[in-house]
Enzyme design. Structure first.
Site, PDB file in Angstrom:
ATOM      1  N   GLY A 112       1.634  16.522  -1.233  1.00 34.26           N
ATOM      2  CA  GLY A 112       0.198  16.227  -1.222  1.00 34.26           C
ATOM      3  C   GLY A 112      -0.083  14.769  -1.544  1.00 34.26           C
ATOM      4  O   GLY A 112      -1.178  14.423  -1.980  1.00 34.26           O
ATOM      5  N   LEU A 113       0.920  13.902  -1.285  1.00 31.36           N
ATOM      6  CA  LEU A 113       0.719  12.493  -1.650  1.00 31.36           C
ATOM      7  C   LEU A 113       0.297  11.621  -0.467  1.00 31.36           C
ATOM      8  O   LEU A 113       0.590  10.426  -0.438  1.00 31.36           O
ATOM      9  CB  LEU A 113       1.988  11.933  -2.320  1.00 31.36           C
ATOM     10  CG  LEU A 113       2.286  12.501  -3.715  1.00 31.36           C
ATOM     11  CD1 LEU A 113       3.630  11.992  -4.249  1.00 31.36           C
ATOM     12  CD2 LEU A 113       1.192  12.141  -4.711  1.00 31.36           C
ATOM     13  N   GLY A 114      -0.374  12.208   0.512  1.00 31.14           N
ATOM     14  CA  GLY A 114      -1.032  11.344   1.502  1.00 31.14           C
ATOM     15  C   GLY A 114      -0.260  11.048   2.765  1.00 31.14           C
ATOM     16  O   GLY A 114      -0.362   9.948   3.295  1.00 31.14           O
ATOM     17  N   SER A 115       0.492  12.035   3.301  1.00 33.80           N
ATOM     18  CA  SER A 115       1.228  11.731   4.523  1.00 33.80           C
ATOM     19  C   SER A 115       0.301  11.637   5.739  1.00 33.80           C
ATOM     20  O   SER A 115       0.605  10.909   6.679  1.00 33.80           O
ATOM     21  CB  SER A 115       2.336  12.754   4.759  1.00 33.80           C
ATOM     22  OG  SER A 115       1.798  14.041   4.694  1.00 33.80           O
TER      23      SER A 115
ATOM     24  N   ALA B 262      -1.106   8.144   5.770  1.00 33.76           N
ATOM     25  CA  ALA B 262      -0.017   7.191   6.042  1.00 33.76           C
ATOM     26  C   ALA B 262       0.348   7.191   7.526  1.00 33.76           C
ATOM     27  O   ALA B 262       0.497   6.127   8.133  1.00 33.76           O
ATOM     28  CB  ALA B 262       1.206   7.540   5.188  1.00 33.76           C
TER      29      ALA B 262
ATOM     30  N   ASP C 158      -7.488   7.243   0.524  1.00 31.44           N
ATOM     31  CA  ASP C 158      -6.067   7.394   0.868  1.00 31.44           C
ATOM     32  C   ASP C 158      -5.689   6.481   2.031  1.00 31.44           C
ATOM     33  O   ASP C 158      -4.588   5.918   2.067  1.00 31.44           O
ATOM     34  CB  ASP C 158      -5.756   8.870   1.171  1.00 31.44           C
ATOM     35  CG  ASP C 158      -6.790   9.543   2.068  1.00 31.44           C
ATOM     36  OD1 ASP C 158      -7.796   8.895   2.434  1.00 31.44           O
ATOM     37  OD2 ASP C 158      -6.603  10.720   2.412  1.00 31.44           O
TER      38      ASP C 158
HETATM   39  O1  PMV Z   1      -6.062  15.895  -2.637  1.00 33.81           O
HETATM   40  P1  PMV Z   1      -6.004  14.455  -2.237  1.00 33.81           P
HETATM   41  O2  PMV Z   1      -4.871  13.734  -2.885  1.00 33.81           O
HETATM   42  O3  PMV Z   1      -6.065  14.280  -0.775  1.00 33.81           O
HETATM   43  O4  PMV Z   1      -7.294  13.744  -2.858  1.00 33.81           O
HETATM   44  C1  PMV Z   1      -8.596  14.138  -2.560  1.00 33.81           C
HETATM   45  C2  PMV Z   1      -9.561  13.296  -3.323  1.00 33.81           C
HETATM   46  C3  PMV Z   1     -11.016  13.666  -3.101  1.00 33.81           C
HETATM   47  O5  PMV Z   1     -11.806  12.733  -3.851  1.00 33.81           O
HETATM   48  C4  PMV Z   1     -11.307  15.067  -3.627  1.00 33.81           C
HETATM   49  C5  PMV Z   1     -11.418  13.609  -1.640  1.00 33.81           C
HETATM   50  C6  PMV Z   1     -11.558  12.218  -1.063  1.00 33.81           C
HETATM   51  O6  PMV Z   1     -11.442  12.081   0.167  1.00 33.81           O
HETATM   52  O7  PMV Z   1     -11.809  11.257  -1.808  1.00 33.81           O
END
Ligand code: PMV
Length: 320
Positions: A105-108, A111, A152
Site C-alpha cells: 500500500g505504499l503507492g505503486s 509511481a 502520492d
Molecule cells: O492509503 P493511501 O496511502 O493511498 O493514502 C490515502 C490518503 C488519503 O488522504 C486518505 C487520500 C488522499 O488521496 O489523500
C-alpha cells in the site's frame, strides 16, 4: 531516441491524511520501492502494455473512445491517454512495467503513473517540467479512481520529503533529513476509496465536528514540520500520537493497527501512527535509536512485517 525507461518511488504519508482531501496540508516522504516503466515506439496503431500479471492491447482509436480500464493496467493506460490529449501527440507504443511483488500500500499506482508520463515526455522529446508531469499524472489518477488529493503523485515525482496541499497548489520540497523511523505492514489490504467515502459520510453527518478534527490535524502537521526540521524526534513522536488519536476519531483505525501501534509505544517508541487511509496497510514508528532492536522485536511479535525501504528516495527519473 526509440526507447526510454523511467522509474518512480513509492510513498509514506507522515501526517495529514484524510484532511488533505479537504484542502489541508500533509507531509509525505518517498520510499525506495521503485516501479519501472519502459516504453518504445512501434509501427502499428496499437498500445501494448506488458504488466507483470497481464498483457493489454488497445488500438489508438479505441483509446480515444470512452472505455473501461482493465484493473492491472488502468493507470498506465490512463496516463498514455492523458499524455496524448494534453500534448496533442500520438503513436503506437510497446510498454513494459516492472515493480516489487508486494507494494504494501505504499503507492505503486501513483509511481507507475508518474514513471509512464516521465518516460513519454522523454520519448516524445518534450522534457516536461516536473509541475506538468505532476498535472498530467494527477489527471490520469483521477480518471481511474475519481478521487484523491494527489499527494502520492507529487511524492512520486518530487521524491524526498514534501509538504503538500490542495491538488498541488503547494508542493514544498523539504530538507532531506534522515528519519528515525520503522515501517510496519499490517498484512491487511484496504480500499483507500472506501475509507475516503467513509470519512465523507461521517462529515456529512457531523460537519462542524469533523471540520474541527481537520483543523486540529492541520495544527499537528504544521507543528510536526518544524519538529522534523529541528530533528526534535521526541516532540515529533508526540505529535504523530496526537494525529493518530484524531485518525481514530475518524473511524479509520483497526484492532490490528492499534495492536501494532501499542506494541511499539510500549517498547519505548517516541510515537506511532497509521500511514495513509488506515483500515490496514502500513503504520510507522518514530524510534528512540537506543531502543530500536526492542521496538523491532515487539512489532514483529505483534504480527507486523517490517518493510525494509529507505525514505527520502529520489523522485521520478530516467534510467540509463
Ligand atoms: O492509503 P493511501 O496511502 O493511498 O493514502 C490515502 C490518503 C488519503 O488522504 C486518505 C487520500 C488522499 O488521496 O489523500
Amino acid at each position: 531516441m526509440n526507447q526510454v525507461t523511467a522509474s518512480a518511488p513509492g510513498k509514506l504519508m507522515l501526517l495529514g491524511e484524510h484532511a488533505v482531501v479537504y484542502g489541508c496540508p500533509c507531509i509525505v516522504t518517498a520510499v525506495d520501492l521503485r516501479v519501472k516503466v519502459t516504453i518504445e515506439f512501434i509501427n502499428n496503431n496499437e498500445i501494448i502494455i506488458n504488466s507483470p500479471n497481464s498483457v493489454r492491447n488497445i488500438t489508438l482509436s479505441e483509446l480515444q473512445q470512452p472505455h473501461k480500464y482493465p484493473r492491472d493496467t488502468a493507470f498506465v493506460e490512463a496516463a498514455v491517454e492523458n499524455f496524448f490529449s494534453s500534448n496533442n501527440v500520438r503513436s503506437g507504443l510497446n510498454i513494459k512495467t516492472e515493480g516489487p511483488k508486494t507494494s504494501y500500500g505504499l503507492g505503486s499506482s501513483s509511481a507507475v503513473t508518474a514513471a509512464t508520463i516521465e518516460s513519454l515526455s522523454k520519448l516524445f522529446g518534450l522534457n516536461l517540467p516536473k509541475k506538468q508531469v505532476f498535472e498530467q499524472s494527477y489527471a490520469a489518477v483521477l480518471a481511474v479512481q475519481g478521487k484523491g488529493s494527489g499527494f502520492d503523485v507529487a511524492s512520486a515525482i518530487y521524491g524526498g520529503t514534501i509538504y503538500y496541499k490542495n491538488g498541488g497548489e503547494i508542493i514544498e520540497e523539504m530538507e532531506p533529513i534522515k528519519l528515525p523511523i520503522i515501517i510496519g505492514y499490517t498484512g491487511e489490504k484496504v480500499s483507500t476509496i472506501n475509507l475516503i467515502d467513509h470519512v465523507a459520510h461521517l462529515r456529512s453527518k457531523h460537519r462542524t465536528i469533523i471540520d474541527g478534527v481537520f483543523s486540529v490535524i492541520t495544527e499537528t502537521v504544521n507543528s510536526a514540520k518544524l519538529k522534523l526540521l529541528n530533528r526534535e524526534w521526541e516532540d515529533f513522536g508526540e505529535l504523530i500520537n496526537i494525529n493518530q488519536g484524531l485518525l481514530d476519531s475518524l473511524g479509520v483505525n483497526t484492532e490490528k493497527i492499534a495492536k501494532l501501534i501499542w506494541s511499539a509505544r510500549s517498547s519505548g517508541a517516541f510515537g506511532a501512527k497509521i500511514s495513509g487511509a488506515g483500515g490496514g496497510d502500513c503504520i510507522y514508528v518514530v524510534i528512540d535509536p537506543n531502543k530500536e532492536k526492542g521496538i523491532e522485536e515487539s512489532l514483529k511479535s505483534a504480527g507486523a512485517f517490517l518493510v525494509p525501504f529507505s525514505t527520502n528516495a529520489d523522485g521520478v527519473r530516467i534510467e540509463v
